[in-house]
Design an enzyme around this catalytic site. Structure first.
Site, PDB file in Angstrom:
ATOM      1  N   ASP A   1       0.862  -1.186   0.000  1.00 18.28           N
ATOM      2  CA  ASP A   1       0.000   0.000   0.000  1.00 18.28           C
ATOM      3  C   ASP A   1       0.901   1.239   0.000  1.00 18.28           C
ATOM      4  O   ASP A   1       2.132   1.139  -0.141  1.00 18.28           O
ATOM      5  CB  ASP A   1      -1.019  -0.042   1.149  1.00 18.28           C
ATOM      6  N   HIS A   2       0.309   2.424   0.170  1.00 16.48           N
ATOM      7  CA  HIS A   2       1.093   3.665   0.078  1.00 16.48           C
ATOM      8  C   HIS A   2       2.205   3.732   1.127  1.00 16.48           C
ATOM      9  O   HIS A   2       3.279   4.254   0.861  1.00 16.48           O
ATOM     10  CB  HIS A   2       0.165   4.892   0.202  1.00 16.48           C
TER      11      HIS A   2
ATOM     12  N   CYS B   1       2.750  -3.331   4.182  1.00 13.98           N
ATOM     13  CA  CYS B   1       1.895  -2.191   4.530  1.00 13.98           C
ATOM     14  C   CYS B   1       2.568  -1.504   5.723  1.00 13.98           C
ATOM     15  O   CYS B   1       3.749  -1.739   5.977  1.00 13.98           O
ATOM     16  CB  CYS B   1       0.443  -2.610   4.783  1.00 13.98           C
TER      17      CYS B   1
ATOM     18  N   THR C   1       2.153  -1.794   9.073  1.00 16.24           N
ATOM     19  CA  THR C   1       2.525  -2.758  10.118  1.00 16.24           C
ATOM     20  C   THR C   1       2.802  -4.145   9.557  1.00 16.24           C
ATOM     21  O   THR C   1       3.375  -4.984  10.253  1.00 16.24           O
ATOM     22  CB  THR C   1       1.367  -2.921  11.121  1.00 16.24           C
TER      23      THR C   1
ATOM     24  N   ILE D   1       0.415  -6.068   9.208  1.00 18.16           N
ATOM     25  CA  ILE D   1      -0.666  -6.871   9.811  1.00 18.16           C
ATOM     26  C   ILE D   1      -1.876  -6.939   8.868  1.00 18.16           C
ATOM     27  O   ILE D   1      -2.350  -8.026   8.516  1.00 18.16           O
ATOM     28  CB  ILE D   1      -1.073  -6.316  11.188  1.00 18.16           C
ATOM     29  N   GLY D   2      -2.378  -5.769   8.459  1.00 14.94           N
ATOM     30  CA  GLY D   2      -3.578  -5.763   7.606  1.00 14.94           C
ATOM     31  C   GLY D   2      -3.367  -6.552   6.324  1.00 14.94           C
ATOM     32  O   GLY D   2      -4.219  -7.365   5.928  1.00 14.94           O
TER      33      GLY D   2
ATOM     34  N   HIS E   1       8.918 -24.714   8.376  1.00 16.76           N
ATOM     35  CA  HIS E   1       7.790 -25.360   9.063  1.00 16.76           C
ATOM     36  C   HIS E   1       6.447 -25.131   8.383  1.00 16.76           C
ATOM     37  O   HIS E   1       5.603 -26.020   8.403  1.00 16.76           O
ATOM     38  CB  HIS E   1       7.673 -24.835  10.502  1.00 16.76           C
TER      39      HIS E   1
ATOM     40  N   HIS F   1       5.043 -31.568   9.425  1.00  9.57           N
ATOM     41  CA  HIS F   1       4.780 -30.192   8.990  1.00  9.57           C
ATOM     42  C   HIS F   1       3.844 -30.191   7.784  1.00  9.57           C
ATOM     43  O   HIS F   1       2.947 -29.351   7.695  1.00  9.57           O
ATOM     44  CB  HIS F   1       6.089 -29.472   8.646  1.00  9.57           C
TER      45      HIS F   1
HETATM   46  C1  RB5 Z   1      -2.430   2.583   6.610  1.00 10.39           C
HETATM   47  O1  RB5 Z   1      -2.465   3.783   7.323  1.00 10.39           O
HETATM   48  C2  RB5 Z   1      -2.217   1.422   7.551  1.00 10.39           C
HETATM   49  O2  RB5 Z   1      -3.356   1.199   8.299  1.00 10.39           O
HETATM   50  C3  RB5 Z   1      -1.836   0.160   6.789  1.00 10.39           C
HETATM   51  O3  RB5 Z   1      -0.680   0.406   6.056  1.00 10.39           O
HETATM   52  C4  RB5 Z   1      -1.542  -1.075   7.613  1.00 10.39           C
HETATM   53  O4  RB5 Z   1      -0.611  -0.830   8.619  1.00 10.39           O
HETATM   54  C5  RB5 Z   1      -2.703  -1.836   8.097  1.00 10.39           C
HETATM   55  O5  RB5 Z   1      -2.581  -2.886   8.753  1.00 10.39           O
END
Ligand code: RB5
Length: 143
Positions: free
Chosen positions: A7-8, A64, A66, A68-69, A97, A133
């Site tokens: 993403d950005h 991204c 984090t 995470i998303g 694994h 595994h």
């Molecule tokens: C974008 O601001 C941010 O939410 C995205 O890059 C990411 O970290 C989501 O998990």
């Protein structure tokens, strides 16, 4: 072929990783967003995930803020095993694994030097082929 998506927030780190891939002569396809686009991370997770499902790519790298998303989004797709790694031990272990097919990272979490080492470790590690595994990976696809 490596599919790369971001993403950005991941644009700059993606460019560092692309530099590494080009130096190593590793083929890649960029499914991520450009510098000036605002963007929704699920779009890029799905683009890279689909490329792996269709066997257009062998492995993916997703970035991204984090990590995470974008890893959550990828892991909702059948056959996709996206590992969020911010250290080299995890990047190697998830290949051995989990036979992870996507490495996810957070551009707001790791610096470019470490991120490139994590990518290098991920790409140079192999699934162990171990029976237990393999069984557990198969279980991931069960409803
Ligand atoms: C974008 O601001 C941010 O939410 C995205 O890059 C990411 O970290 C989501 O998990």
């Amino acid at each position: 072929m490596i599919g790369i998506g971001n993403d950005h927030t991941g644009y700059e780190l993606k460019m560092e990783i692309i530099k590494y891939l080009e130096e190593k002569g590793i083929e890649y396809k960029d499914y991520g967003c450009g510098k000036l686009e605002t963007s929704d991370y699920p779009l890029y997770a799905k683009a890279v995930g689909r490329a792996i499902q269709k066997k257009e790519c062998d492995l993916g790298i997703l970035i991204c803020g984090t990590g995470i998303g974008i890893s959550i989004a990828a892991n909702k797709m059948r056959g996709i095993r996206a590992a969020l790694c911010h250290d080299c031990f995890s990047a190697e272990a998830t290949k051995l694994h989990n036979d992870a097919n996507i490495l996810a990272m957070g551009a707001r979490v790791v610096g470019p030097g470490l991120a490139v080492k994590i990518v290098d470790t991920f790409l140079n590690s192999e699934f162990s082929g171990n029976e237990r595994h393999s069984r557990r990976i198969q279980m991931l696809e069960d409803e």
